[in-house]
Design an enzyme around this catalytic site. Structure first.
Site, mmCIF file in Angstrom:
data_model
loop_
_atom_site.group_PDB
_atom_site.id
_atom_site.type_symbol
_atom_site.label_atom_id
_atom_site.label_comp_id
_atom_site.label_asym_id
_atom_site.label_seq_id
_atom_site.Cartn_x
_atom_site.Cartn_y
_atom_site.Cartn_z
ATOM 1 N N GLY A 8 -15.365 2.513 14.186
ATOM 2 C CA GLY A 8 -16.359 1.440 14.098
ATOM 3 C C GLY A 8 -16.002 0.240 14.963
ATOM 4 N N GLY A 55 -11.173 2.150 12.697
ATOM 5 C CA GLY A 55 -10.828 2.685 14.027
ATOM 6 C C GLY A 55 -12.004 3.004 14.928
ATOM 7 N N HIS A 110 -17.671 1.950 7.365
ATOM 8 C CA HIS A 110 -16.223 2.038 7.563
ATOM 9 C C HIS A 110 -15.951 3.391 8.212
ATOM 10 C CE1 HIS A 110 -11.898 1.346 6.357
ATOM 11 N NE2 HIS A 110 -11.907 2.630 6.660
ATOM 12 N N LYS A 158 3.106 0.825 3.311
ATOM 13 C CA LYS A 158 2.763 -0.261 4.238
ATOM 14 C C LYS A 158 2.864 -1.567 3.472
ATOM 15 C CE LYS A 158 -0.698 2.427 6.640
ATOM 16 N NZ LYS A 158 -2.061 2.773 6.368
ATOM 17 N N ARG A 199 -12.590 15.832 6.977
ATOM 18 C CA ARG A 199 -13.332 16.154 5.735
ATOM 19 C C ARG A 199 -14.787 16.470 6.059
ATOM 20 N NH1 ARG A 199 -11.547 10.699 2.846
ATOM 21 N NH2 ARG A 199 -9.391 10.810 3.509
ATOM 22 N N GLY A 238 -13.239 5.316 10.023
ATOM 23 C CA GLY A 238 -11.859 5.549 10.467
ATOM 24 C C GLY A 238 -11.624 7.044 10.459
ATOM 25 N N ASN A 263 0.881 -1.172 0.000
ATOM 26 C CA ASN A 263 0.000 0.000 0.000
ATOM 27 C C ASN A 263 0.919 1.223 0.000
ATOM 28 O OD1 ASN A 263 -1.866 1.986 0.384
ATOM 29 N ND2 ASN A 263 -2.819 1.072 2.187
#
Ligand code: ADP
Length: 352
Positions: free
Chosen positions: A306, A304, A181, A14, A214, A183, A7
């Protein structure tokens, strides 16, 4: 077969190495400060060289690519034409695709004989119907510039929905699932019979839920109004909406939910407001997605917030399905986007 999942982001790389199809995690790691001013890791090539010197016995590589636009509906084996295609998608993902591509190009140089696959974050959402992905703009903006909803976090939504089906012991084609999702980036998807039929993120990952930094959905005329009031450039507006808004902008404290929860517990009104707005937006989407699927069998939380914030999950779930005859199962499933990439890379290579 050992599959290395890469990634490659703008300033970090990563990786995870899996023994497939056993799905055994052999090693993982992270290189930070890639291509940052003053960093020893001057570019992605150098970062990947360090990683590949540590890891031996790589049989294939799976790369995460953020944007595949309408060109890439499935994972693909990388060759020169594919690289050109990913490069063309940079125009719609200028922050992400160039970094993904830098990782691909570095790996091709460092391990020239090894097969590499590109797995796209947008591909899972290519099943959206046209009435869900076309915006209310003149149609030629879609045709000429590719402006439409694409959706992101595809690997995560696909992974947790397949896990939900396994946990519930029911085939995906018999399930209506809403996956959250949550995070730093947040998105919510409606998954009907295993297919994504709507997703809160849009042309970019800015649309939809209120996120760490955001803003999510706002009236687009707000942007025109701000630009008339302040001498902001396009880049400053972009930063305002992407980096200084959301939980951080509303609270004036932080984008980190842990900090906000602690401040809320101490009576901080703005922290409470930020969390209330965050939860309210998610509830609205759950209601909308329950309506378009005509029901919901499972609500899945991941990432994170969730996975770790039980109080936030409770606030979201409270009363949200009270109109349904049968309450959906509420599941917390840790996401594993890298395993999804390893699975897809393995399937692709085996099929070849
Ligand atoms: P990213 O999208 O950058 O991968 P994460 O999935 O790690 O982000 O999510 C970050 C968010 O999750 C933050 O708001 C953080 O407060 C929350 N979070 C992460 N880990 C925990 C934890 N162990 N307990 C509570 N909240 C957490």
């Amino acid at each position: 077969m050992n599959i290395l999942v890469i990634n490659s982001g703008s300033s970090s790389i990563k990786y995870k190495l899996f023994d497939m199809p056993k799905e055994l995690l052999l090693s993982k790691g992270l290189i930070e400060h890639v291509a940052e001013p003053g960093s020893k890791i001057k570019d992605h090539y150098f970062g990947l060289k360090i990683i590949l010197e540590k890891i031996k016995g790589v049989d294939a590589i799976g790369h995460r690519v953020v944007h595949g636009a309408e060109k890439f509906k499935k994972p693909v084996i990388i060759n020169k034409e594919i690289i050109q295609g990913i490069r063309q998608c940079c125009i719609v993902a200028p922050l992400h695709n160039p970094a993904n591509l830098a990782g691909i190009l570095a790996c091709r140089k460092l391990l020239p004989g090894i097969r590499q696959a590109a797995v796209f974050d947008t591909a899972f959402h290519q099943t959206l119907p046209d009435y869900a992905y076309i915006y209310g703009l003149p149609y030629e903006y879609y045709k000429r510039f590719g402006i439409r909803k694409y959706g992101f976090h595809g690997m995560s939504h696909e992974y947790v929905s397949s896990e939900a089906s396994r946990i519930l012991k029911k085939p995906l084609n018999k399930l209506k699932i809403i996956t959250c999702h949550l995070g730093n980036g947040c998105s919510i998807a409606a998954i009907l019979s295993g297919k994504s039929i709507d997703i809160s993120m849009g042309f970019t990952p800015l649309e939809g839920l209120v996120m760490g930094t955001r803003c999510g959905d706002i009236d687009p005329a707000v942007v025109c109004y701000i630009m008339r009031k302040k001498p902001y450039s396009v880049f400053q507006i972009d930063d305002l909406l992407n980096k200084y808004s959301g939980l951080k902008g509303i609270s004036g404290i932080s984008n980190d939910m842990r900090i906000l929860m602690a401040r809320k517990d101490k009576g901080d009104e703005r922290a409470k407001l930020a969390i209330d707005i965050f939860v309210y937006r998610i509830k609205k989407y759950i209601g909308a997605y329950t309506a378009i699927m005509n029901g919901c069998d499972a609500l899945v939380f991941t990432a994170g917030i969730g996975e770790n914030q039980a109080k936030v999950r409770k606030q979201i779930s409270q009363g949200v399905f009270s109109h349904l005859k049968k309450a959906p199962k509420i599941l917390v499933i840790p996401t594993n986007e890298e395993l999804m990439i390893a699975r897809k890379t393995f399937q692709l290579i085996r099929r070849e």
